[in-house]
Design a protein around this motif. Structure first.
Motif, PDB file in Angstrom:
ATOM      1  N   ASP B 164       0.818  -1.223   0.000  1.00  0.00           N
ATOM      2  CA  ASP B 164       0.000   0.000   0.000  1.00  0.00           C
ATOM      3  C   ASP B 164       0.851   1.272   0.000  1.00  0.00           C
ATOM      4  N   LEU B 165       1.891   1.284  -0.825  1.00  0.00           N
ATOM      5  CA  LEU B 165       2.822   2.416  -0.857  1.00  0.00           C
ATOM      6  C   LEU B 165       2.670   3.286  -2.102  1.00  0.00           C
ATOM      7  N   VAL B 166       1.800   2.896  -3.035  1.00  0.00           N
ATOM      8  CA  VAL B 166       1.714   3.602  -4.323  1.00  0.00           C
ATOM      9  C   VAL B 166       0.662   4.713  -4.233  1.00  0.00           C
ATOM     10  N   ASP B 167       1.021   5.920  -4.692  1.00  0.00           N
ATOM     11  CA  ASP B 167       0.073   7.042  -4.634  1.00  0.00           C
ATOM     12  C   ASP B 167      -0.714   7.232  -5.924  1.00  0.00           C
ATOM     13  N   THR B 168      -0.035   7.162  -7.065  1.00  0.00           N
ATOM     14  CA  THR B 168      -0.727   7.304  -8.349  1.00  0.00           C
ATOM     15  C   THR B 168      -0.142   6.310  -9.345  1.00  0.00           C
ATOM     16  N   LEU B 169      -0.987   5.873 -10.282  1.00  0.00           N
ATOM     17  CA  LEU B 169      -0.517   4.994 -11.363  1.00  0.00           C
ATOM     18  C   LEU B 169      -1.070   5.496 -12.692  1.00  0.00           C
ATOM     19  N   HIS B 170      -0.196   5.559 -13.665  1.00  0.00           N
ATOM     20  CA  HIS B 170      -0.614   5.717 -15.061  1.00  0.00           C
ATOM     21  C   HIS B 170      -0.213   4.441 -15.781  1.00  0.00           C
ATOM     22  N   ILE B 171      -1.224   3.647 -16.147  1.00  0.00           N
ATOM     23  CA  ILE B 171      -1.006   2.394 -16.861  1.00  0.00           C
ATOM     24  C   ILE B 171      -1.669   2.536 -18.227  1.00  0.00           C
ATOM     25  N   ALA B 172      -0.921   2.263 -19.275  1.00  0.00           N
ATOM     26  CA  ALA B 172      -1.489   2.271 -20.626  1.00  0.00           C
ATOM     27  C   ALA B 172      -1.852   0.835 -21.016  1.00  0.00           C
ATOM     28  N   ILE B 173      -3.045   0.677 -21.577  1.00  0.00           N
ATOM     29  CA  ILE B 173      -3.484  -0.636 -22.064  1.00  0.00           C
ATOM     30  C   ILE B 173      -3.263  -0.673 -23.570  1.00  0.00           C
ATOM     31  N   ALA B 174      -2.340  -1.539 -24.004  1.00  0.00           N
ATOM     32  CA  ALA B 174      -2.091  -1.679 -25.441  1.00  0.00           C
ATOM     33  C   ALA B 174      -3.132  -2.618 -26.053  1.00  0.00           C
ATOM     34  N   PRO B 175      -3.510  -2.381 -27.308  1.00  0.00           N
ATOM     35  CA  PRO B 175      -4.593  -3.161 -27.922  1.00  0.00           C
ATOM     36  C   PRO B 175      -4.132  -4.521 -28.427  1.00  0.00           C
ATOM     37  N   ILE B 176      -3.501  -5.297 -27.543  1.00  0.00           N
ATOM     38  CA  ILE B 176      -3.119  -6.683 -27.896  1.00  0.00           C
ATOM     39  C   ILE B 176      -3.415  -7.589 -26.702  1.00  0.00           C
ATOM     40  N   ASP B 177      -3.545  -8.877 -26.977  1.00  0.00           N
ATOM     41  CA  ASP B 177      -3.631  -9.887 -25.919  1.00  0.00           C
ATOM     42  C   ASP B 177      -2.355 -10.718 -25.962  1.00  0.00           C
ATOM     43  N   LEU B 178      -1.803 -11.030 -24.796  1.00  0.00           N
ATOM     44  CA  LEU B 178      -0.551 -11.787 -24.759  1.00  0.00           C
ATOM     45  C   LEU B 178      -0.733 -13.230 -24.307  1.00  0.00           C
ATOM     46  N   GLY B 179      -1.728 -13.480 -23.482  1.00  0.00           N
ATOM     47  CA  GLY B 179      -2.000 -14.863 -23.109  1.00  0.00           C
ATOM     48  C   GLY B 179      -1.139 -15.426 -22.001  1.00  0.00           C
ATOM     49  N   ARG B 180       0.125 -15.005 -21.930  1.00  0.00           N
ATOM     50  CA  ARG B 180       1.033 -15.532 -20.901  1.00  0.00           C
ATOM     51  C   ARG B 180       2.141 -14.526 -20.671  1.00  0.00           C
ATOM     52  N   GLY B 181       2.794 -14.665 -19.520  1.00  0.00           N
ATOM     53  CA  GLY B 181       3.881 -13.758 -19.190  1.00  0.00           C
ATOM     54  C   GLY B 181       3.732 -13.226 -17.783  1.00  0.00           C
ATOM     55  N   GLU B 182       4.203 -12.012 -17.589  1.00  0.00           N
ATOM     56  CA  GLU B 182       4.179 -11.359 -16.280  1.00  0.00           C
ATOM     57  C   GLU B 182       2.901 -10.556 -16.173  1.00  0.00           C
ATOM     58  N   ARG B 183       2.043 -10.953 -15.227  1.00  0.00           N
ATOM     59  CA  ARG B 183       0.704 -10.369 -15.184  1.00  0.00           C
ATOM     60  C   ARG B 183       0.571  -9.342 -14.059  1.00  0.00           C
ATOM     61  N   LEU B 184       0.083  -8.149 -14.407  1.00  0.00           N
ATOM     62  CA  LEU B 184      -0.160  -7.124 -13.391  1.00  0.00           C
ATOM     63  C   LEU B 184      -1.491  -7.349 -12.689  1.00  0.00           C
ATOM     64  N   TRP B 185      -2.530  -7.702 -13.464  1.00  0.00           N
ATOM     65  CA  TRP B 185      -3.855  -7.889 -12.888  1.00  0.00           C
ATOM     66  C   TRP B 185      -4.719  -8.728 -13.815  1.00  0.00           C
ATOM     67  N   ARG B 186      -5.815  -9.222 -13.278  1.00  0.00           N
ATOM     68  CA  ARG B 186      -6.828  -9.825 -14.150  1.00  0.00           C
ATOM     69  C   ARG B 186      -7.776  -8.742 -14.653  1.00  0.00           C
ATOM     70  N   ASP B 187      -7.988  -7.725 -13.822  1.00  0.00           N
ATOM     71  CA  ASP B 187      -8.904  -6.639 -14.171  1.00  0.00           C
ATOM     72  C   ASP B 187      -8.470  -5.390 -13.392  1.00  0.00           C
ATOM     73  N   PRO B 188      -8.355  -4.251 -14.056  1.00  0.00           N
ATOM     74  CA  PRO B 188      -7.909  -3.045 -13.334  1.00  0.00           C
ATOM     75  C   PRO B 188      -8.835  -2.661 -12.187  1.00  0.00           C
ATOM     76  N   ARG B 189     -10.086  -3.142 -12.242  1.00  0.00           N
ATOM     77  CA  ARG B 189     -11.015  -2.764 -11.165  1.00  0.00           C
ATOM     78  C   ARG B 189     -10.648  -3.412  -9.839  1.00  0.00           C
ATOM     79  N   GLU B 190      -9.671  -4.356  -9.876  1.00  0.00           N
ATOM     80  CA  GLU B 190      -9.145  -4.883  -8.606  1.00  0.00           C
ATOM     81  C   GLU B 190      -8.630  -3.772  -7.698  1.00  0.00           C
ATOM     82  N   LEU B 191      -8.228  -2.649  -8.283  1.00  0.00           N
ATOM     83  CA  LEU B 191      -7.611  -1.584  -7.480  1.00  0.00           C
ATOM     84  C   LEU B 191      -8.595  -0.497  -7.039  1.00  0.00           C
ATOM     85  N   THR B 192      -9.839  -0.567  -7.490  1.00  0.00           N
ATOM     86  CA  THR B 192     -10.714   0.588  -7.259  1.00  0.00           C
ATOM     87  C   THR B 192     -11.266   0.657  -5.835  1.00  0.00           C
ATOM     88  N   ASP B 193     -10.963  -0.340  -5.007  1.00  0.00           N
ATOM     89  CA  ASP B 193     -11.307  -0.153  -3.595  1.00  0.00           C
ATOM     90  C   ASP B 193     -10.418   0.897  -2.967  1.00  0.00           C
TER      91      ASP B 193
END
Lengths: 214, 214
Positions: B164-193
């Motif tokens: 819980d140390l992050v104050d602001t995030l700017h994340i850009a969503i690129a218009p591709i699907d990768l299927g595998r790799g290093e995953r930040l989230w399943r859905d950005p709404r995970e953070l809206t609490d």
């Protein structure tokens, strides 16, 4: 990069008006409630006039951040500075902004009527009778290598556009119609012969128009 | 204002991956072509790695401008710095960025394996074995009163979010699907609490997500 001339955070109505009719001391935007035009900016964390903590940090805030950044001087029209017309009757009027104007740089006020420069906090106002090109040369000299902001109002922006001196514009479209007043354009696409244009709707209800030279 | 911890211009795929599988010296983003993720940034006038004039000045550019601004230090994970795992076999590897890294501040690389600091141009890399809170304290000290950028990758951002140390995030969503790799989230709404969220589609095809604390 060279010193750009930038319009930042200038707001007009859907029908293209940057101010209403009948400017006076009590009504700097004439018949329009200024909040209807500029509350989107005042709500952001980074707005220059913010005095309390808080504020939004979304898209609108990303745009208000650019208002002061990289700016070394401002050029404004006389009626952004005050409601007076004709020769200066007195020098007591020192602008709408009180003791600490939000510019923090030299400001060049275009007027046909001479007046001595003065300083309030870290803003110095100079009064110039000059063509747009001459005013821009003076402002660039004063800007210490940084960009120059073109502050408005509408007639001043039009004059610099007509002289083809503007490099980038950020114009916010507020979700109101004014019907009369000081008009910037009939349609923003009037500028797309010379500028790229991106229109970005904000969750706050304004739409940000970003122009840069082709 | 206090010193914020900010994620800036970090790009993930529509399905939430910030990098592919199989990172190596030749493929810093694993099976993903880095251009598929980050070309939106490279096309802008203000991108830190731009070496030629030109570039766009629309919405994407307004966001890349904030990458360096007001930043006094960066924190990154070891695999943003390089593809190695385990103890440092040699010290010849000095990051992906050549002689002039685009950070221009102290950079704190989180690793379990000690290594001496070194400087390239105006960027100094320090290697820390530390918790997120300890690393942030060090970076704040080094930042001279300015904000700290959290550079990624995904595991590092997750660790700082979990603490819980992050104050602001700017994340850009690129218009591709990768299927595998290093995953930040399943859905950005995970953070809206914990965060406000604005989603702003850009004409370039990416969607900018702007998060700030509730």
């Amino acid at each position: 990069m060279s010193q750009l001339l930038r319009v930042q955070c200038f707001t007009v109505s859907r029908d293209g008006f940057g101010a209403g009719e009948g400017q006076s001391l009590a009504r700097p935007f004439g018949h329009v409630d200024p909040a209807d035009l500029v509350s989107w900016a005042g709500d952001t964390a980074s707005w220059v006039n913010r005095t309390e903590p808080g504020g939004t940090r979304g898209l609108d805030d990303h745009l208000t951040r650019d208002y002061p950044r990289g700016i070394g001087a401002e050029i404004m029209g006389r009626n952004k500075f005050g409601p007076q017309r004709g020769p200066w009757a007195d020098h007591e009027w020192q602008g709408w902004w009180g003791d600490t104007p939000p510019f923090h740089t030299p400001v060049f006020v275009l007027t046909h009527h001479p007046r001595p420069s003065f300083t309030l906090a870290d803003t110095t106002f100079h009064f110039l009778t000059a063509t747009p090109a001459e005013a821009l040369a003076r402002a660039r000299q004063a800007a210490g290598g940084q960009d120059v902001r073109l502050g408005g109002g509408v007639a001043t922006i039009r004059a610099f556009l007509d002289a083809d001196l503007v490099d980038t514009l950020h114009i916010a479209i507020a979700p109101i119609d004014l019907g009369r007043g000081e008009r910037l354009w009939r349609d923003p696409r009037e500028l797309t012969d010379r500028f790229h244009l991106e229109a970005v709707p904000s969750p706050s209800g304004v739409t940000h128009l970003l122009f840069w030279r082709r």
